[in-house]
Design a protein around this motif. Structure first.
Motif, PDB file in Angstrom:
ATOM      1  N   UNK A  44     -20.840  10.572 -26.114  1.00 58.87           N
ATOM      2  CA  UNK A  44     -21.279   9.143 -26.393  1.00 58.87           C
ATOM      3  C   UNK A  44     -21.265   8.634 -24.975  1.00 58.87           C
ATOM      4  N   UNK A  45     -21.598   9.396 -23.787  1.00 56.17           N
ATOM      5  CA  UNK A  45     -21.571   9.096 -22.513  1.00 56.17           C
ATOM      6  C   UNK A  45     -21.595  10.249 -21.685  1.00 56.17           C
ATOM      7  N   UNK A  46     -21.591   9.937 -20.165  1.00 56.53           N
ATOM      8  CA  UNK A  46     -21.775  11.175 -19.448  1.00 56.53           C
ATOM      9  C   UNK A  46     -20.377  11.408 -19.230  1.00 56.53           C
ATOM     10  N   UNK A  47     -19.959  12.688 -18.655  1.00 57.08           N
ATOM     11  CA  UNK A  47     -18.370  13.153 -18.210  1.00 57.08           C
ATOM     12  C   UNK A  47     -18.380  12.584 -16.859  1.00 57.08           C
ATOM     13  N   UNK A  48     -17.030  12.318 -16.785  1.00 55.93           N
ATOM     14  CA  UNK A  48     -16.466  11.633 -15.369  1.00 55.93           C
ATOM     15  C   UNK A  48     -15.501  12.613 -14.929  1.00 55.93           C
ATOM     16  N   UNK A  49     -14.961  12.355 -13.835  1.00 55.76           N
ATOM     17  CA  UNK A  49     -14.118  13.080 -13.235  1.00 55.76           C
ATOM     18  C   UNK A  49     -12.605  13.391 -13.881  1.00 55.76           C
ATOM     19  N   UNK A  50     -12.545  12.339 -14.907  1.00 59.96           N
ATOM     20  CA  UNK A  50     -11.170  12.606 -15.654  1.00 59.96           C
ATOM     21  C   UNK A  50     -11.791  13.933 -16.446  1.00 59.96           C
ATOM     22  N   UNK A  51     -13.014  13.818 -17.372  1.00 61.84           N
ATOM     23  CA  UNK A  51     -13.431  14.964 -17.806  1.00 61.84           C
ATOM     24  C   UNK A  51     -13.360  16.311 -17.058  1.00 61.84           C
ATOM     25  N   UNK A  52     -13.719  16.208 -15.967  1.00 66.93           N
ATOM     26  CA  UNK A  52     -13.718  17.273 -15.186  1.00 66.93           C
ATOM     27  C   UNK A  52     -12.366  17.816 -14.979  1.00 66.93           C
ATOM     28  N   UNK A  53     -11.470  17.224 -14.736  1.00 62.86           N
ATOM     29  CA  UNK A  53      -9.970  17.623 -14.591  1.00 62.86           C
ATOM     30  C   UNK A  53      -9.714  18.443 -16.054  1.00 62.86           C
ATOM     31  N   UNK A 300     -18.205   7.474 -11.048  1.00 66.15           N
ATOM     32  CA  UNK A 300     -17.298   8.596 -10.952  1.00 66.15           C
ATOM     33  C   UNK A 300     -17.667   9.702 -11.857  1.00 66.15           C
ATOM     34  N   UNK A 301     -18.974   9.469 -12.331  1.00 66.31           N
ATOM     35  CA  UNK A 301     -19.362  10.549 -13.266  1.00 66.31           C
ATOM     36  C   UNK A 301     -19.507  11.692 -12.429  1.00 66.31           C
ATOM     37  N   UNK A 302     -19.579  12.946 -13.338  1.00 69.49           N
ATOM     38  CA  UNK A 302     -19.905  14.465 -12.633  1.00 69.49           C
ATOM     39  C   UNK A 302     -21.335  14.346 -12.065  1.00 69.49           C
ATOM     40  N   UNK A 303     -22.354  13.614 -12.917  1.00 69.93           N
ATOM     41  CA  UNK A 303     -23.609  13.450 -12.262  1.00 69.93           C
ATOM     42  C   UNK A 303     -23.968  12.711 -10.879  1.00 69.93           C
ATOM     43  N   UNK A 304     -22.922  11.747 -11.029  1.00 69.65           N
ATOM     44  CA  UNK A 304     -23.026  10.577  -9.735  1.00 69.65           C
ATOM     45  C   UNK A 304     -22.396  11.390  -8.440  1.00 69.65           C
ATOM     46  N   UNK A 305     -21.389  12.078  -8.679  1.00 73.83           N
ATOM     47  CA  UNK A 305     -20.725  12.864  -7.777  1.00 73.83           C
ATOM     48  C   UNK A 305     -21.602  14.052  -7.241  1.00 73.83           C
ATOM     49  N   UNK A 306     -22.211  14.601  -8.236  1.00 75.43           N
ATOM     50  CA  UNK A 306     -23.080  15.520  -7.872  1.00 75.43           C
ATOM     51  C   UNK A 306     -24.180  15.073  -6.827  1.00 75.43           C
ATOM     52  N   UNK A 307     -24.795  13.822  -7.086  1.00 73.77           N
ATOM     53  CA  UNK A 307     -25.795  13.293  -6.588  1.00 73.77           C
ATOM     54  C   UNK A 307     -24.968  12.657  -5.162  1.00 73.77           C
ATOM     55  N   UNK A 308     -24.040  12.312  -5.062  1.00 76.93           N
ATOM     56  CA  UNK A 308     -23.361  11.680  -4.142  1.00 76.93           C
ATOM     57  C   UNK A 308     -23.270  12.946  -2.919  1.00 76.93           C
TER      58      UNK A 308
END
Ligand code: ATP
Ligand code: MG
Length: 564
Positions: A44-53, A300-308
């Motif tokens: 229901x949304x993109x993964x964020x850094x919390x999910x990455x943990x 703070x999404x994984x895809x945002x961090x990747x693009x960053x």
């Protein structure tokens, strides 16, 4: 336990509490010594850094103990879920560097099985169809101090319950008209045990099961049973589910599951300063256009961090450093920034780029001449090759690196002062030219040919500046990202304040940068150190043909620690 004992060969570093549990289970021969974890995102949304943990934790434990990890989509709420999210989650888990046990599972794979389980509970007198409205149920639930009231439908016969459930499944009733509830204890001090709902009616199209079902299982009903069906041994979730654990156990007991029983363990979710992490709030930022999509580099999404420009290794290192806690805590976002700095310092090629240029003319350097000066690509890498940096009479330097009337400790360029141009020569400033507004348009200098980088010289200078030859410069759009929020805990404002009240109005500034030609080797996502400025990554849309775009990943030093 004394220290020596703690350092036995098989126990060199101390274990976190989950590792301790797993090691004890293995020793005790539980589940025949198997370790099987799962990562169960709701699409229901993109993964964020919390999910990455959570990903690093679940996959990391399985790797450490020779186990397996399932990727399971917890797709039990069709109105909020979509295949766009499923695809993005799969991409992100892969990118983080983990391999799940094939195939990918979906809670919806178990809808049939869960239905049979529900019939089994009805037959045992442990579940019933309830006709109360949502409002009545919520009123009747009571409070932790006050018992709830039992549903008037609680003692329906097995036959009637089976028939009603069947008719619920067939679509004979409207949404909210009936639910299936577990028959547990309306006086339990644990609210989750007060006859919780197992199925609700939703006439909604599901992205995988289509219109086959119009009753959908609740999280608690679906989760533990999915764990069991997959042979999960350690079902790790965040602390807010601690109170659900008795229900998790109750369902397994009620289904008479004794062998190969999963167990739920809770750890403290990751909270990061200057960050919001709930998917609902991230969705708001996207939908209300505070950011440009889920993969905006400020997210703070994984895809945002990747693009960053964050690398998978930096996120895994961060997860390791954060560790596993049993109590809620707040991690400073500067730890995440530290991890990417450390990675890029070791691995990123260096280039010189000028982001706020002023023209510098070397009057005694022949017009039309140019030379190529060698510069090390990465001084942290002993095997690093060199790149060639073109030098000529007209250069850009950073406007802040010049002051007409400098204070004492200013070691950069000023009239009459000498500095070194990195990888090139020592120069002296002789003169400046200004426009009618008094702004400096040209800095005129003399260079000293015998001070070429690598040559012996007796001239001593304190400052070294980066620069770019104007004739050879590659232009790039440079996006200077900063933290998205101005306060450490945007979700904990005063009464009446919303997290969006703390959005940093300066979280993105776009400038035109001038880079040395080596920048053209950049591939999408690749990180560079712009010397003296910070780390920058080539955007996914960056292209030498259509235009270079760089995103600032992080500054060279932690500037927030000092300035706020
Ligand atoms: P959010 O609260 O951000 O919407 P969620 O918990 O609803 O997240 P899920 O898709 O259900 O999102 O989460 C998948 C897994 O990731 C769960 O096991 C959950 O415990 C874990 N998880 C979610 N957020 C965090 C976090 N901040 N730190 C650690 N693990 C998390
Ligand atoms: Mg959830």
């Amino acid at each position: 336990m004394d220290k020596a004992e703690n350092k036995t060969p098989e126990n060199k570093t101390s274990l976190n509490f989950l590792e301790q549990i797993i090691e004890n289970d293995i020793k005790a021969g539980k589940n025949q010594g198997r370790v099987h974890t799962r990562f169960p995102p709701e699409p229901n949304g993109y993964l964020h850094i919390g999910h990455a943990k959570s990903i690093c934790l679940n996959f990391g434990l399985a790797l450490k103990y020779n186990g397996k990890t399932n990727l399971r989509f917890d797709d039990t709420n069709p109105t909020k879920e979509s295949t766009e999210y499923v695809d993005a989650i799969i991409e992100d888990v892969k990118w983080l560097g983990f391999q799940w046990e094939e195939p990918i599972w979906y809670a919806s794979d178990y809808f049939g099985k869960l239905y049979e389980f529900a019939e089994y509970l009805i037959k045992k007198g442990k579940a019933f169809v309830c006709d109360m409205t949502a409002e009545e149920m919520s009123k009747g639930r009571g409070t932790p101090q006050m018992p709830g009231v039992e549903s008037p439908w609680r003692n329906r016969s097995v036959e009637e319950n089976l028939d009603l459930l069947d008719r619920m499944r067939k679509g004979e009733f409207k949404e909210g008209e009936r639910v299936l509830r577990a028959k547990i204890d309306m006086a339990s001090p644990n609210m989750w045990m007060r006859d919780p709902v197992m199925y609700r009616i939703m006439h909604a199209h599901h992205h995988r099961t289509g219109d086959k079902w119009c009753i959908y299982p609740m999280y608690d009903w679906a989760h533990g049973q999915s764990d069991y069906l997959e042979g999960i041994t350690h079902s790790i979730c965040t602390l807010e589910f601690e109170n659900h654990r008795p229900l998790y156990e109750w369902f397994l007991d009620a289904l008479d599951i004794k062998e190969s029983r999963p167990r739920q363990y809770e750890f403290a979710r990751l909270n990061l300063s200057y960050t919001v992490m709930s998917k609902r709030k991230l969705l708001q930022l996207v939908e209300e256009k505070y950011v440009n999509g889920w993969d905006d580099p400020r997210m703070p999404t994984v895809s945002g961090l990747r693009r960053r420009g964050y690398t998978p290794a930096s996120i895994r290192a961060f997860s390791e450093k954060v560790g596993v806690a049993k109590r809620e805590n707040l991690i400073d976002v500067s730890l995440l920034e530290f991890c990417i700095r450390e990675d890029l310092n070791k691995n990123a090629p260096r280039v010189m780029s000028v982001l706020n240029p002023v023209k510098l003319i070397i009057d005694n350097y022949p017009e039309g001449q140019a030379e190529e000066l060698p510069a090390i690509i990465n001084p942290e890498d002993p095997d690093s090759e060199k790149r060639m940096v073109p030098f000529s009479r007209e250069l850009y330097i950073e406007r802040d690196d010049f002051m007409e009337d400098p204070p004492k400790k200013f070691f950069r360029l000023a009239p009459g002062k000498e500095v070194r141009l990195k990888y090139a020569y020592i120069i002296r400033c002789d003169d400046v030219v200004k426009d009618e507004k008094g702004e400096i348009t040209e800095i005129h200098c003399t260079y000293f040919p015998d001070t070429k980088s690598g040559m012996e010289t007796t001239r001593k200078v304190k400052g070294t500046l980066h620069w770019v030859s104007i004739a050879h410069a590659e232009e790039a759009e440079v996006r200077l990202y900063d933290r998205l929020f101005t306060v450490s805990e945007p979700e904990n404002g005063e009464e009446g304040q919303d997290f969006k009240d703390f959005i940093n109005p300066d979280s993105l500034k776009v400038v035109k940068g001038y880079c040395e030609p080596f920048i053209k080797t950049a591939f999408a996502g690749q990180g560079f150190q712009f010397e003296r400025l910070g780390y920058f990554a080539a955007d996914k849309d960056s292209n030498p043909e259509t235009g270079l775009i760089f995103n600032r990943t992080v500054t060279l030093r932690d500037s927030w620690a000092k300035s706020r």
